[in-house]
Write a protein that holds these residues in place. Structure first.
Motif, PDB file in Angstrom:
ATOM      1  N   LEU A  76       3.665  -3.576  -2.431  1.00  0.00           N
ATOM      2  CA  LEU A  76       4.694  -4.478  -2.947  1.00  0.00           C
ATOM      3  C   LEU A  76       5.983  -4.374  -2.136  1.00  0.00           C
ATOM      4  O   LEU A  76       6.976  -5.024  -2.457  1.00  0.00           O
ATOM      5  CB  LEU A  76       4.956  -4.182  -4.427  1.00  0.00           C
ATOM      6  N   LYS A  77       5.982  -3.515  -1.122  1.00  0.00           N
ATOM      7  CA  LYS A  77       7.126  -3.386  -0.196  1.00  0.00           C
ATOM      8  C   LYS A  77       8.431  -3.012  -0.900  1.00  0.00           C
ATOM      9  O   LYS A  77       9.508  -3.455  -0.498  1.00  0.00           O
ATOM     10  CB  LYS A  77       7.303  -4.685   0.597  1.00  0.00           C
ATOM     11  N   PHE A  78       8.359  -2.223  -1.980  1.00  0.00           N
ATOM     12  CA  PHE A  78       9.588  -1.755  -2.617  1.00  0.00           C
ATOM     13  C   PHE A  78      10.209  -0.617  -1.807  1.00  0.00           C
ATOM     14  O   PHE A  78      11.332  -0.231  -2.044  1.00  0.00           O
ATOM     15  CB  PHE A  78       9.326  -1.246  -4.045  1.00  0.00           C
ATOM     16  N   GLY A  79       9.430  -0.036  -0.901  1.00  0.00           N
ATOM     17  CA  GLY A  79       9.929   1.091  -0.127  1.00  0.00           C
ATOM     18  C   GLY A  79      10.050   2.347  -0.982  1.00  0.00           C
ATOM     19  O   GLY A  79       9.755   2.334  -2.173  1.00  0.00           O
ATOM     20  N   VAL A  80      10.460   3.435  -0.326  1.00  0.00           N
ATOM     21  CA  VAL A  80      10.725   4.666  -1.078  1.00  0.00           C
ATOM     22  C   VAL A  80      12.038   4.450  -1.804  1.00  0.00           C
ATOM     23  O   VAL A  80      13.096   4.404  -1.199  1.00  0.00           O
ATOM     24  CB  VAL A  80      10.816   5.869  -0.123  1.00  0.00           C
ATOM     25  N   SER A  81      11.956   4.237  -3.124  1.00  0.00           N
ATOM     26  CA  SER A  81      13.138   3.772  -3.848  1.00  0.00           C
ATOM     27  C   SER A  81      13.071   4.180  -5.308  1.00  0.00           C
ATOM     28  O   SER A  81      12.017   4.567  -5.815  1.00  0.00           O
ATOM     29  CB  SER A  81      13.214   2.248  -3.771  1.00  0.00           C
TER      30      SER A  81
END
Lengths: 255, 280, 293
Positions: free
Chosen positions: B128-133
């Motif tokens: 989902l391309k939220f990244g490390v977040s």
């Protein structure tokens, strides 16, 4: 109209109820006349409660209950032509044990109307007084309407439940052994209110107490093992029953 | 008969010994952490940024990160968990679907926490391309805590007497109205207990946040959901195993803050539960 | 106009309730799919047999050797040690709490167990490193205290709350008549416990042990911190080992995305997922059978 020219309130044809494999009621035909108090007597497991709970479709809440046959309320099929919610507003029910919801006396009474969408406080306040009056409870609680409905005595709780049902303005009221947990004085008050309500409502009373049936019923039906053995004017059932089994039950030989 | 009595005394003695072997270390753990960590607690320790490669200063960003994670995961998991419990307790029939759901809940509760971490990495961070977040970590933690919320809420709903439902139906209420007005108000304290327990659980978890949100060290506080964050349990792991020369009191202090938070949540939950129990 | 809008609102709410109801199923399926999505690629570089049965885990050598047998054996060894400690201790404590302890003491003991359940795994790992490991090192005179045995002790403590609470439930669920019957026949309380009560509670106690095993097998942080993390086939309890969980936790940070190492770690995740699924399913079947009786 039936053959005697009375107005039929509820017409039951071929009603059968079963739970999983066990049959509770087998093919029942019965007309309930407007303005009568029909008492239903019989030993436990005779099908009388299943019958009562079919009339307002409470049976449907039982996960394994199966109901067949037709019931007409004023000529309208209660399963196919109206929703269970609107049916239950027209056919109120009083349970064996009084169960006030954990709300104030006022909110207990307005519960049904509020669920039906009534918001106006003046209408609701009027309903509260009117219903409590009709249930012979107004004088006892009018100064503490905000008290919890669970903090009043058992007899008062049962009358609160009656008032709560009356607030729906039902045509028919079903009583499921309404006095089984009450003292004689409270029982008398409940019966008194029934006789008063009869003037404007149709009442169906299921009771284990044959004397109560004799005191309030205009007609009495005797149920046994899922069948209606006999129905007739209360006086006739109690003085000259047509069936031997009815007589045996009434004089206390079984049940 | 005498010999039997003697045997019973020995048997019960053995049971007691086993119990003490369990309970005494628990007390020792709590006492040790409090005794050694208490001295580290100060305004500076709690509310300032780390300095000198985390060998000085405070743990403020880790506290902030954990608070973020706890609340965002709860915002996500609480509604889903409560509604799932409502479905199971008030709507579901006794059929195959219900059995599958129950099995899924049991498995969700039993899956290794590091597997949740992998899942979060694969779904939220990468796919989902939220990244490390924060959002990736909070969603991962939220899914992990669902079984806790569902089971406690379901217990709370089941303890509401069936007669309330009957009465509500008999007064013409629909099923949802019955749930909303006759059942839920009575189950609130139980639901709250479940939410608080899950908060404690989420605050202490490390493995699910390793690859989804946790940062070794950040010079600034997170400003949004797509930022990385430090977190208390990961911070404790880092200063215990990755950085030599950290004062021991710092480690105990961090452990004390973490365990203090978790235990306070548990105590609150217990108090609410016992209060609700008395009312009934 | 009011009624249709209320109907619509209820319709939407009930749809939402249903969706939430099946959410757990969706998430379990999603977990499996997303583990599989990444993990199955390991088969491009390694066969299934040499992945599961390979003796060497050298993920960053060239070519990478991705055999997880040492990790599986490491997990099994630590788990076996933990269970050997936790199961007898947990069952004994459950019996004491459920049957012997006076009421006041019971409440205290139960809250202690709850506290233990609440302590985060990383805190136990921290204490393991700072207190337990040096202690074991000096007591057993070992070159290092970071061993499978340290891991087993830590994990035993983490499994105890599960084992105690579920066993206790099973003991309490034994019908009172059984107990009273035995006592009426002149058996002592002790005899009643160990001839009658344990019989009725057995399925629940076995389920408790299984769930304890599941908890231990999947535990990550504490075990990673105290077992020394040597990815070799373990020879004894008193050597460093590396578990499946610790491998993922320790290496995923460094594994390059899309590398064989990265895929292999996901494949390890699949192994963990499948094992925990099997354990939980078995425990659930046992618990349900216990209930039906």
């Amino acid at each position: 109209m039936n053959t005697a020219g009375e107005k039929v309130k509820l017409s039951v044809r071929g009603l059968a109820v079963s739970y999983s494999a066990a049959s509770a009621l087998r093919s029942l035909d019965l007309d309930i006349v407007a303005g009568e108090i029909l008492s239903i007597i019989g030993p436990s497991n005779s099908g009388k409660t299943s019958f009562l709970r079919s009339l307002n479709r409470m049976n449907e809440l039982h996960p394994h209950a199966r109901t067949s046959g037709t019931i007409l309320l004023d000529g309208v099929d209660i399963v196919r032509e109206i929703s269970a919610e609107s049916l239950r507003k027209r056919i109120g029910m009083i349970f064996a044990m009084p169960v006030p919801l954990p709300l104030s006396i006022r909110d207990n009474i307005t519960y049904g109307p509020r669920m039906a969408g009534v918001r106006d406080t003046r209408t609701l306040d009027a309903l509260v007084e009117e219903s409590l009056q009709a249930a012979y409870l107004w004088d006892e609680v009018k100064d503490r309407l905000d008290m919890s409905g669970q903090k009043i005595s058992g007899g008062q709780q049962q009358r609160l439940c009656i008032a709560r049902t009356l607030a729906l303005k039902p045509d028919v009221i079903l009583y499921d052994e309404p006095c089984s947990g009450l003292d004689p004085l409270s029982t008398a008050k409940v019966e008194e209110s029934m006789l008063e309500l009869r003037k404007s409502h149709t009442l169906v009373l299921v009771t284990n107490n044959t004397k109560q049936a004799a005191r309030v019923g205009t007609r009495t039906a005797f149920f046994l093992m899922g069948e209606m053995v006999e129905i007739g004017p209360t006086e006739k059932i109690f003085t000259a029953p047509a069936d031997k089994r009815t007589e045996d039950y009434i004089v206390g030989r079984f049940g | 008969m005498k010999r039997e009595d003697k045997r019973q005394n020995i048997g019960f003695g053995a049971l007691l010994a086993a119990t003490l072997l369990v309970v005494i270390p628990v007390l020792a753990i709590v006492v040790l952490i409090v005794a050694k960590g208490w001295g580290a607690l100060s305004w500076e320790f709690l509310f300032s940024m780390p300095r000198d490669g985390m060998r000085a200063g405070g743990i403020f960003p880790a506290i902030v990160g954990t608070i973020y994670l706890v609340f965002i995961s709860l915002i996500f998991a609480l509604p889903i968990g409560v509604m799932a419990a409502i479905y199971l307790s008030e709507y579901a029939k006794d059929n195959a679907l219900t059995r599958v759901i129950n099995l899924a809940i049991i498995n969700l509760a039993g899956v290794s926490s590091v597997v949740f971490g992998l899942f979060g990495l694969s779904l939220f961070v990468v796919f989902l391309k939220f990244g490390v977040s924060i959002i990736s970590g909070a969603l991962t933690l939220g899914i992990m805590t669902l079984p806790v919320i569902i089971t406690t809420t379901r217990e709370a709903l089941r303890s509401v007497p069936a007669s309330y439902r009957e009465v509500s139906f008999s007064l013409g209420a629909s099923r949802w109205q019955t749930v909303r007005h006759a059942v839920l108000p009575r189950a609130l304290s139980g639901i709250l207990t479940g939410a608080i327990l899950s908060v404690g659980r989420v605050a202490g978890e490390t493995a699910p946040i390793l690859f989804t949100v946790a940062a070794f060290y950040l010079p600034n506080l997170p400003t949004g959901l797509s930022d990385q964050a430090m977190a208390l349990p990961y911070h404790l792991y880092v200063i215990t195993t990755q950085i030599p020369g950290i004062p021991e009191s710092f480690r105990y202090g961090t452990a004390l803050v973490l365990i203090g938070f978790v235990l306070v949540m548990n105590i609150i939950a217990t108090v609410i539960r016992s209060k609700a129990g008395k009312k009934r | 106009m009011k009624l249709p809008s209320r109907r619509l609102r209820e319709f939407l709410i009930e749809k939402l309730i249903f969706l939430s109801g099946i959410a757990s199923v969706v998430f379990v399926v999603l977990i499996f799919i997303f583990l599989l999505r990444e993990g199955v690629s390991v088969l491009k570089t390694t066969s299934l047999g040499s992945f599961l049965g390979g003796h060497f885990w050298y993920p960053i050598s060239t070519p990478a050797k991705l055999g997880i047998l040492p990790l599986i054996l490491g997990s099994l060894m630590v788990t076996a040690g933990a269970i050997a400690i936790a199961v007898p201790l947990g069952i004994a404590a459950a019996f004491y709490i459920a049957e012997v302890a006076p009421k006041r003491l019971r409440t205290v003991l139960k809250s202690c167990v709850e506290v233990l359940a609440a302590i985060p795994s990383v805190v136990l790992g921290f204490l393991g490193i700072t207190v337990l490991v040096p202690f074991l090192k000096s007591v057993f005179n070992l070159p290092t205290g970071l061993t499978a045995f340290s891991g087993s002790i830590m994990l035993a403590f983490m499994a105890l709350p599960t084992i105690i609470t579920i066993s206790e439930d099973a003991i309490n669920a034994v019908p009172r008549e059984y107990k009273e019957g035995a006592l009426a026949l002149g058996a002592t309380h002790w005899q009643t416990l160990f001839r009658v009560v344990i019989h009725g509670a057995l399925p629940g106690i076995i389920a408790a042990a299984m769930l304890g095993i599941g908890r231990v097998f999947g535990e990550t942080m504490a075990v990673m911190m105290v077992t020394g993390n040597a990815a070799v086939i373990p020879q004894s309890l008193f050597e460093p080992v590396r578990t499946l969980t610790a491998t993922i936790a320790a290496e995923m940070g460094e594994a390059a995305k899309g590398s064989a190492h990265y895929f292999a770690l996901f494949a390890v995740g699949i192994v963990l997922f499948v094992i925990s699924f099997a354990i939980n399913l078995t425990a659930d079947i046992l618990l349900n059978r216990g209930k039906k009786k």
